[in-house]
Design an enzyme around this catalytic site. Sequence first.
Site, PDB file in Angstrom:
ATOM      1  N   TYR A  59     -31.048 -59.616 -65.729  1.00 37.68           N
ATOM      2  CA  TYR A  59     -31.311 -59.352 -64.301  1.00 37.68           C
ATOM      3  C   TYR A  59     -30.087 -58.678 -63.665  1.00 37.68           C
ATOM      4  CZ  TYR A  59     -32.226 -59.995 -59.330  1.00 37.68           C
ATOM      5  OH  TYR A  59     -32.405 -59.769 -57.978  1.00 37.68           O
ATOM      6  N   THR A  76     -37.393 -66.742 -50.789  1.00 36.16           N
ATOM      7  CA  THR A  76     -38.655 -65.988 -50.852  1.00 36.16           C
ATOM      8  C   THR A  76     -39.428 -66.542 -52.055  1.00 36.16           C
ATOM      9  OG1 THR A  76     -37.681 -64.368 -52.352  1.00 36.16           O
ATOM     10  CG2 THR A  76     -37.507 -63.879 -49.991  1.00 36.16           C
ATOM     11  N   ASN A 119     -37.846 -51.745 -52.958  1.00 32.72           N
ATOM     12  CA  ASN A 119     -37.608 -53.195 -52.855  1.00 32.72           C
ATOM     13  C   ASN A 119     -38.267 -53.981 -53.988  1.00 32.72           C
ATOM     14  OD1 ASN A 119     -37.342 -55.911 -51.318  1.00 32.72           O
ATOM     15  ND2 ASN A 119     -39.570 -55.625 -51.493  1.00 32.72           N
ATOM     16  N   ARG A 170     -50.789 -56.832 -55.315  1.00 31.55           N
ATOM     17  CA  ARG A 170     -51.802 -57.750 -54.765  1.00 31.55           C
ATOM     18  C   ARG A 170     -52.485 -57.129 -53.546  1.00 31.55           C
ATOM     19  NH1 ARG A 170     -47.974 -62.971 -54.908  1.00 31.55           N
ATOM     20  NH2 ARG A 170     -46.428 -61.328 -54.642  1.00 31.55           N
ATOM     21  N   PHE A 200     -39.044 -65.322 -54.858  1.00 37.53           N
ATOM     22  CA  PHE A 200     -38.196 -64.880 -55.970  1.00 37.53           C
ATOM     23  C   PHE A 200     -38.021 -65.952 -57.065  1.00 37.53           C
ATOM     24  CE2 PHE A 200     -33.916 -64.464 -57.813  1.00 37.53           C
ATOM     25  CZ  PHE A 200     -33.901 -63.150 -58.237  1.00 37.53           C
ATOM     26  N   SER A 253     -28.406 -56.409 -55.074  1.00 42.62           N
ATOM     27  CA  SER A 253     -28.192 -57.859 -55.056  1.00 42.62           C
ATOM     28  C   SER A 253     -26.713 -58.138 -55.283  1.00 42.62           C
ATOM     29  CB  SER A 253     -28.994 -58.497 -56.213  1.00 42.62           C
ATOM     30  OG  SER A 253     -28.643 -59.843 -56.408  1.00 42.62           O
TER      31      SER A 253
HETATM   32  P1  NDP Z   1     -40.611 -61.839 -53.823  1.00 38.00           P
HETATM   33  O1  NDP Z   1     -40.995 -62.365 -55.144  1.00 38.00           O
HETATM   34  O2  NDP Z   1     -40.892 -62.656 -52.611  1.00 38.00           O
HETATM   35  O3  NDP Z   1     -41.235 -60.379 -53.612  1.00 38.00           O
HETATM   36  C1  NDP Z   1     -41.178 -59.437 -54.651  1.00 38.00           C
HETATM   37  C2  NDP Z   1     -42.070 -58.261 -54.313  1.00 38.00           C
HETATM   38  O4  NDP Z   1     -41.965 -57.305 -55.385  1.00 38.00           O
HETATM   39  C3  NDP Z   1     -43.522 -58.654 -54.191  1.00 38.00           C
HETATM   40  O5  NDP Z   1     -44.088 -58.009 -53.076  1.00 38.00           O
HETATM   41  C4  NDP Z   1     -44.163 -58.133 -55.469  1.00 38.00           C
HETATM   42  O6  NDP Z   1     -45.474 -57.667 -55.186  1.00 38.00           O
HETATM   43  C5  NDP Z   1     -43.264 -56.912 -55.758  1.00 38.00           C
HETATM   44  N1  NDP Z   1     -43.334 -56.541 -57.171  1.00 38.00           N
HETATM   45  C6  NDP Z   1     -42.849 -57.211 -58.244  1.00 38.00           C
HETATM   46  N2  NDP Z   1     -43.155 -56.567 -59.372  1.00 38.00           N
HETATM   47  C7  NDP Z   1     -43.857 -55.456 -59.006  1.00 38.00           C
HETATM   48  C8  NDP Z   1     -44.460 -54.393 -59.717  1.00 38.00           C
HETATM   49  N3  NDP Z   1     -44.410 -54.323 -61.059  1.00 38.00           N
HETATM   50  N4  NDP Z   1     -45.097 -53.417 -59.037  1.00 38.00           N
HETATM   51  C9  NDP Z   1     -45.159 -53.472 -57.681  1.00 38.00           C
HETATM   52  N5  NDP Z   1     -44.600 -54.442 -56.947  1.00 38.00           N
HETATM   53  C10 NDP Z   1     -43.971 -55.431 -57.601  1.00 38.00           C
HETATM   54  O7  NDP Z   1     -39.027 -61.555 -53.927  1.00 38.00           O
HETATM   55  P2  NDP Z   1     -37.962 -60.953 -52.885  1.00 38.00           P
HETATM   56  O8  NDP Z   1     -38.618 -60.502 -51.651  1.00 38.00           O
HETATM   57  O9  NDP Z   1     -36.853 -61.918 -52.812  1.00 38.00           O
HETATM   58  O10 NDP Z   1     -37.449 -59.699 -53.736  1.00 38.00           O
HETATM   59  C11 NDP Z   1     -37.415 -58.377 -53.230  1.00 38.00           C
HETATM   60  C12 NDP Z   1     -36.211 -57.666 -53.824  1.00 38.00           C
HETATM   61  O11 NDP Z   1     -35.017 -58.309 -53.395  1.00 38.00           O
HETATM   62  C13 NDP Z   1     -36.169 -57.666 -55.350  1.00 38.00           C
HETATM   63  O12 NDP Z   1     -35.745 -56.388 -55.791  1.00 38.00           O
HETATM   64  C14 NDP Z   1     -35.104 -58.715 -55.670  1.00 38.00           C
HETATM   65  O13 NDP Z   1     -34.479 -58.466 -56.901  1.00 38.00           O
HETATM   66  C15 NDP Z   1     -34.158 -58.519 -54.500  1.00 38.00           C
HETATM   67  N6  NDP Z   1     -33.268 -59.632 -54.201  1.00 38.00           N
HETATM   68  C16 NDP Z   1     -33.771 -60.875 -53.935  1.00 38.00           C
HETATM   69  C17 NDP Z   1     -32.892 -61.909 -53.658  1.00 38.00           C
HETATM   70  C18 NDP Z   1     -33.351 -63.302 -53.421  1.00 38.00           C
HETATM   71  O14 NDP Z   1     -32.524 -64.240 -53.498  1.00 38.00           O
HETATM   72  N7  NDP Z   1     -34.633 -63.536 -53.087  1.00 38.00           N
HETATM   73  C19 NDP Z   1     -31.438 -61.691 -53.578  1.00 38.00           C
HETATM   74  C20 NDP Z   1     -31.045 -60.345 -53.891  1.00 38.00           C
HETATM   75  C21 NDP Z   1     -31.926 -59.362 -54.163  1.00 38.00           C
HETATM   76  P3  NDP Z   1     -46.766 -57.913 -56.117  1.00 38.00           P
HETATM   77  O15 NDP Z   1     -46.488 -59.142 -56.949  1.00 38.00           O
HETATM   78  O16 NDP Z   1     -47.902 -58.072 -55.160  1.00 38.00           O
HETATM   79  O17 NDP Z   1     -46.863 -56.652 -56.912  1.00 38.00           O
HETATM   80  C1  8X3 Z   2     -31.057 -62.560 -56.457  1.00 37.46           C
HETATM   81  C2  8X3 Z   2     -29.853 -63.382 -56.182  1.00 37.46           C
HETATM   82  O1  8X3 Z   2     -27.984 -64.739 -57.266  1.00 37.46           O
HETATM   83  O2  8X3 Z   2     -30.282 -65.198 -57.983  1.00 37.46           O
HETATM   84  O3  8X3 Z   2     -30.703 -61.231 -56.697  1.00 37.46           O
HETATM   85  O4  8X3 Z   2     -29.162 -63.200 -58.679  1.00 37.46           O
HETATM   86  S1  8X3 Z   2     -29.308 -64.141 -57.596  1.00 37.46           S
END
Ligand code: NDP
Ligand code: 8X3
Length: 264
Positions: A159, A194, A93, A41, A196, A146
């Site tokens: 996942y 987030t 990330n 984005r 997510f 995670s």
């Molecule tokens: P968000 O959805 O808030 O952010 C995800 C980010 O990933 C966005 O900036 C999105 O950007 C980017 N993204 C997704 N797909 C693509 C792609 N194909 N190319 C480029 N960028 C991409 O989620 P989180 O911040 O929570 O997630 C970040 C990381 O943390 C992930 O790897 C997630 O698995 C991990 N995580 C999250 C947890 C949670 O509970 N939230 C717990 C554990 C791990 P855009 O859409 O602009 O491309």
């Molecule tokens: C994101 C946390 O527990 O939804 O990685 O898999 S969980």
Amino acid sequence: MIESTIRKPLALITGATAGIGQATAIRLAGEGYRLLLAGRRAERLKLLASDLKTHYGAECYCVEVDVRNLKQLTETINNLPPDWKEIDVLINNAGLAAGLDPVQFGSFDDWNQMIDTNIKGTLFLTRLVAPGMIDRKRGHIINISSIAGKEVYANGSVYCATKHAVEALTLGMRIDFVPYGIKVSSVSPGAVETEFSMVRFKGDGERAKKVYEGFDPLQAEDIADAISYILSRPSHVNIQDILIMPAAQASSTVLFKNSVEGSK
Ligand code: NDP
Ligand code: 8X3
């Protein structure tokens, strides 16, 4: 005077448009990093870069990329301006969960998206950035894993499989890169509030909101704090992994909520 001659460290953060990636960009900007901000984005990247310039005087370079697209990634990394080529820190990330289904009902498209983003995106970026780090004999790669990389929960097997793969890649990268002085770390969060869950449930805001109800989830800033801790250790110290959970969460499935409803 001295300060102006010291090169500021350069960090590439994927998924900087939201959540953990965005919070990490803000944290590192405040700590004097130059930032390569990556995500799909473009408008969000531009806005973030402008905010970081205004609030911290941080220099940012935005790259609009889909981490699944190897051709686009290769061109982007190979064509970075000279001042932006020497990446000191790579934060893998970008990632997502899509859907919450048992394998027998899973969506092929969801599986491809998760596998291509979480596993192949991490691998592609690392393959493109690590050779420069190896030449310079310095660098730090942080993979966002995670609790799902350590445990498996019902309906989340794909996942969880992608995050188990990230764990394996982190271990393997550490072995491959240790001769060159490159550190490899991972951060493994539990529930972080987030976008997510909005992404996982494809825009179903009600369902997404429920995930974080009845307890204090982690915030993206908590993960940025862990990343900052990892990066600020002395050069002889490597933090291999930080497993970080909300105080109310004991495991991927045991979440102590005020209400009795489950987390997923
Ligand atoms: P968000 O959805 O808030 O952010 C995800 C980010 O990933 C966005 O900036 C999105 O950007 C980017 N993204 C997704 N797909 C693509 C792609 N194909 N190319 C480029 N960028 C991409 O989620 P989180 O911040 O929570 O997630 C970040 C990381 O943390 C992930 O790897 C997630 O698995 C991990 N995580 C999250 C947890 C949670 O509970 N939230 C717990 C554990 C791990 P855009 O859409 O602009 O491309
Ligand atoms: C994101 C946390 O527990 O939804 O990685 O898999 S969980």
